[in-house]
Design a protein around this motif. Structure first.
Motif, PDB file in Angstrom:
ATOM      1  N   PRO A   1       0.602  -1.030  -0.020  1.00  0.00           N
ATOM      2  CA  PRO A   1      -0.077  -0.054  -0.069  1.00  0.00           C
ATOM      3  C   PRO A   1       0.709   1.268  -0.094  1.00  0.00           C
ATOM      4  O   PRO A   1       0.341   2.077  -0.631  1.00  0.00           O
ATOM      5  CB  PRO A   1      -0.861  -0.008   1.188  1.00  0.00           C
ATOM      6  CG  PRO A   1      -0.691  -1.656   1.742  1.00  0.00           C
ATOM      7  CD  PRO A   1       0.414  -2.142   1.171  1.00  0.00           C
ATOM      8  N   GLU A   2       1.923   1.008   0.728  1.00  0.00           N
ATOM      9  CA  GLU A   2       2.993   2.251   0.864  1.00  0.00           C
ATOM     10  C   GLU A   2       3.275   2.885  -0.823  1.00  0.00           C
ATOM     11  O   GLU A   2       3.670   4.316  -0.845  1.00  0.00           O
ATOM     12  CB  GLU A   2       4.026   2.032   1.498  1.00  0.00           C
ATOM     13  CG  GLU A   2       3.630   1.937   3.102  1.00  0.00           C
ATOM     14  CD  GLU A   2       3.364   0.566   3.501  1.00  0.00           C
ATOM     15  OE1 GLU A   2       3.277   0.076   4.531  1.00  0.00           O
ATOM     16  OE2 GLU A   2       3.189  -0.368   2.515  1.00  0.00           O
ATOM     17  N   ILE A   3       3.318   1.877  -1.765  1.00  0.00           N
ATOM     18  CA  ILE A   3       3.744   2.190  -2.876  1.00  0.00           C
ATOM     19  C   ILE A   3       2.297   3.180  -3.795  1.00  0.00           C
ATOM     20  O   ILE A   3       2.611   4.125  -4.287  1.00  0.00           O
ATOM     21  CB  ILE A   3       4.131   1.317  -4.141  1.00  0.00           C
ATOM     22  CG1 ILE A   3       5.449   0.415  -3.384  1.00  0.00           C
ATOM     23  CG2 ILE A   3       4.302   1.536  -5.448  1.00  0.00           C
ATOM     24  CD1 ILE A   3       5.870  -0.842  -4.188  1.00  0.00           C
TER      25      ILE A   3
ATOM     26  N   VAL B   1      14.167   1.864  -5.498  1.00  0.00           N
ATOM     27  CA  VAL B   1      12.764   2.439  -4.734  1.00  0.00           C
ATOM     28  C   VAL B   1      13.525   3.690  -4.037  1.00  0.00           C
ATOM     29  O   VAL B   1      14.756   3.543  -3.670  1.00  0.00           O
ATOM     30  CB  VAL B   1      12.233   1.667  -3.790  1.00  0.00           C
ATOM     31  CG1 VAL B   1      11.573   0.487  -4.881  1.00  0.00           C
ATOM     32  CG2 VAL B   1      13.011   0.732  -2.720  1.00  0.00           C
ATOM     33  N   HIS B   2      12.550   4.464  -3.496  1.00  0.00           N
ATOM     34  CA  HIS B   2      13.132   5.724  -2.543  1.00  0.00           C
ATOM     35  C   HIS B   2      11.860   5.881  -1.770  1.00  0.00           C
ATOM     36  O   HIS B   2      10.644   6.124  -2.283  1.00  0.00           O
ATOM     37  CB  HIS B   2      13.424   6.823  -3.684  1.00  0.00           C
ATOM     38  CG  HIS B   2      13.442   7.902  -2.838  1.00  0.00           C
ATOM     39  ND1 HIS B   2      14.603   8.251  -1.849  1.00  0.00           N
ATOM     40  CD2 HIS B   2      12.772   9.430  -2.860  1.00  0.00           C
ATOM     41  CE1 HIS B   2      14.522   9.508  -1.563  1.00  0.00           C
ATOM     42  NE2 HIS B   2      13.520  10.147  -2.168  1.00  0.00           N
ATOM     43  N   ALA B   3      11.857   6.209  -0.550  1.00  0.00           N
ATOM     44  CA  ALA B   3      11.200   6.605   0.543  1.00  0.00           C
ATOM     45  C   ALA B   3      11.220   8.146   0.685  1.00  0.00           C
ATOM     46  O   ALA B   3      12.125   8.453   0.697  1.00  0.00           O
ATOM     47  CB  ALA B   3      11.296   6.026   1.805  1.00  0.00           C
ATOM     48  N   LYS B   4       9.981   8.794   0.663  1.00  0.00           N
ATOM     49  CA  LYS B   4      10.008  10.111   0.959  1.00  0.00           C
ATOM     50  C   LYS B   4      10.421  10.579   2.351  1.00  0.00           C
ATOM     51  O   LYS B   4      11.155  11.463   2.466  1.00  0.00           O
ATOM     52  CB  LYS B   4       8.352  10.696   0.606  1.00  0.00           C
ATOM     53  CG  LYS B   4       8.135  10.539  -0.718  1.00  0.00           C
ATOM     54  CD  LYS B   4       6.820  11.319  -0.907  1.00  0.00           C
ATOM     55  CE  LYS B   4       6.487  11.538  -2.522  1.00  0.00           C
ATOM     56  NZ  LYS B   4       5.081  11.987  -2.817  1.00  0.00           N
ATOM     57  N   ASP B   5       9.843   9.520   3.179  1.00  0.00           N
ATOM     58  CA  ASP B   5      10.545   9.712   4.644  1.00  0.00           C
ATOM     59  C   ASP B   5      11.717   8.952   4.789  1.00  0.00           C
ATOM     60  O   ASP B   5      11.879   7.842   4.889  1.00  0.00           O
ATOM     61  CB  ASP B   5       9.335   9.071   5.662  1.00  0.00           C
ATOM     62  CG  ASP B   5      10.024   9.373   7.224  1.00  0.00           C
ATOM     63  OD1 ASP B   5      10.969   9.807   7.187  1.00  0.00           O
ATOM     64  OD2 ASP B   5       8.785   8.941   8.096  1.00  0.00           O
TER      65      ASP B   5
ATOM     66  N   GLY C   1      12.899  -2.724   3.227  1.00  0.00           N
ATOM     67  CA  GLY C   1      12.186  -3.836   3.934  1.00  0.00           C
ATOM     68  C   GLY C   1      10.751  -3.701   4.078  1.00  0.00           C
ATOM     69  O   GLY C   1       9.897  -4.775   4.187  1.00  0.00           O
ATOM     70  N   VAL C   2      10.248  -2.439   3.943  1.00  0.00           N
ATOM     71  CA  VAL C   2       8.583  -2.431   3.563  1.00  0.00           C
ATOM     72  C   VAL C   2       8.215  -3.345   2.497  1.00  0.00           C
ATOM     73  O   VAL C   2       7.001  -3.755   2.589  1.00  0.00           O
ATOM     74  CB  VAL C   2       8.146  -0.704   3.386  1.00  0.00           C
ATOM     75  CG1 VAL C   2       6.712  -0.776   3.135  1.00  0.00           C
ATOM     76  CG2 VAL C   2       8.439  -0.299   5.005  1.00  0.00           C
TER      77      VAL C   2
ATOM     78  N   ILE D   1       7.093  -9.524  -0.644  1.00  0.00           N
ATOM     79  CA  ILE D   1       7.492  -9.787  -2.018  1.00  0.00           C
ATOM     80  C   ILE D   1       7.357 -11.131  -2.748  1.00  0.00           C
ATOM     81  O   ILE D   1       7.469 -11.288  -3.967  1.00  0.00           O
ATOM     82  CB  ILE D   1       9.174  -9.612  -2.058  1.00  0.00           C
ATOM     83  CG1 ILE D   1       9.648  -9.126  -3.480  1.00  0.00           C
ATOM     84  CG2 ILE D   1       9.906 -10.676  -1.375  1.00  0.00           C
ATOM     85  CD1 ILE D   1       9.253  -7.833  -3.909  1.00  0.00           C
ATOM     86  N   ASN D   2       7.260 -12.233  -1.860  1.00  0.00           N
ATOM     87  CA  ASN D   2       7.034 -13.542  -2.289  1.00  0.00           C
ATOM     88  C   ASN D   2       5.689 -13.883  -3.130  1.00  0.00           C
ATOM     89  O   ASN D   2       5.880 -14.700  -4.204  1.00  0.00           O
ATOM     90  CB  ASN D   2       7.150 -14.560  -1.072  1.00  0.00           C
ATOM     91  CG  ASN D   2       8.650 -14.593  -0.419  1.00  0.00           C
ATOM     92  OD1 ASN D   2       9.338 -14.441  -0.930  1.00  0.00           O
ATOM     93  ND2 ASN D   2       8.476 -15.219   0.681  1.00  0.00           N
TER      94      ASN D   2
END
Length: 327
Positions: free
Chosen positions: A190-192, A214-218, A225-226, A235-236
């Motif tokens: 969901p974070e994507i 990937v890049h996290a805004k925070d 890991g997310v 991921i599996n």
């Protein structure tokens, strides 16, 4: 006559849950076909349903200009032909209109995932997929190489393109496109979808390996890991959907050396030497990890090249040092 046809259009539109303009278009096509058969004409015809009656035109193209000529036909004849068309040809034209509408609805789904049932595998390897009201095609080139498909099997794919080919619409599906992996990840993470994690790039060797940058805004969030999830819980399922394709999730960084190191995951990189003028990098890995860094058939380093935009020479630590000494 026209009033009766208008009522027919309204009735059929209601029964079929179709817009009246689609039903009217199908009826006009049916009348045009019937007139062509009756008069043994080859020209393109256009039909108008006016208050004063049915008008038929021959349509011709002069250079880039389209010109219409009224077809000389008696009111009795055109009414007779229209009545025949409404009975004999209308249903065929309506079926074509319904099918076309079904395909056009998929235009809005381009770039999204759809689910269908395998109906047939053609001799050339293309797969016909039942998408409900319409059929899609999963071409051989868009299939994961190690996969085979059975009739009746449920299948997920990306709606790659809706196109018109030889007068008919086609829905082209793909299981190899990077966007298919992107959409699968969006569904699991969901974070994507919310935008907290940005996917900056994806590259794949379908069915073998993929790398996702990937890049996290925070900055406090660990995007890798997310996405991977606890013990690979996120991921599996994605890897399983892609027939076991290994997915390396890499955290983006502006530091090119660090990015190149991460891109060769799962191999450990001990040293990096950049040659900016050639946009080339030489990297050192332990001798026993050389084959891991390069990957089967060179897949790992090939994907690392693509995801970083740098050409990477993978060397053993010993060869790296020897090359350094020569310089």
């Amino acid at each position: 006559m026209v009033k009766n046809l208008k009522k027919l259009i309204e009735q059929v539109a209601k029964e079929k849950n179709l817009p009246e303009w689609i039903v009217e278009g199908a009826l006009k096509n049916a009348i045009a076909l019937a007139v062509k058969k009756d008069r043994k004409l080859k020209e393109h015809l256009q039909v108008e349903l006016l208050e004063e009656g049915i008008k038929v035109y021959i349509v011709k193209r002069n250079n880039s200009e389209t010109v219409r000529f009224p077809l000389e036909i008696s009111t009795e004849d055109v009414n007779r032909i229209a009545a025949y068309a409404a009975k004999e040809e209308f249903l065929k034209e309506l079926e074509k209109a319904e099918e076309e509408r079904g395909y056009l609805e998929f235009v809005e789904q381009e770039g999204e995932i759809t689910v269908g049932i395998v109906r047939r595998v053609l001799e050339n390897g293309d797969v016909l997929v039942d998408l409900g009201r319409v059929m899609g095609v999963l071409p051989k080139r868009e299939q994961i190489p190690k996969e085979s498909y059975r009739q009746g099997e449920r299948i997920k794919a990306l709606v790659l393109e809706v196109r018109k080919h030889r007068g008919r619409y086609e829905i082209i599906l793909s299981r190899t496109h990077p966007k298919f992996l992107r959409k699968l990840l969006e569904a699991e993470v969901p974070e994507i979808k919310s935008g907290e994690i940005e996917i900056k790039a994806i590259t794949r060797e379908p069915g073998e390996r993929a790398k996702v940058l990937v890049h996290a805004k925070d900055m406090k969030m660990d995007p890798v890991g997310v996405i991977v999830g606890l013990r690979g819980s996120r991921i599996n399922p994605v890897s399983k959907e892609l027939s076991g394709e290994k997915i390396d999730v890499i955290r983006w960084t502006e530091n090119v050396e660090e990015l190149i190191k991460k891109s060769l995951s799962p191999a450990p990189v001990t040293k990096v030497r950049l040659i900016p003028k050639d946009k080339r990098a030489e990297v050192a890995v332990p001798k026993e990890k050389l084959s891991l860094a390069i990957g089967k058939h060179g897949v790992n380093v090939k994907l690392a090249n693509r995801i970083t935009g740098w050409y990477i020479d993978v060397l053993s630590e010993e060869d790296f040092e020897k090359l350094s000494a020569l310089r």
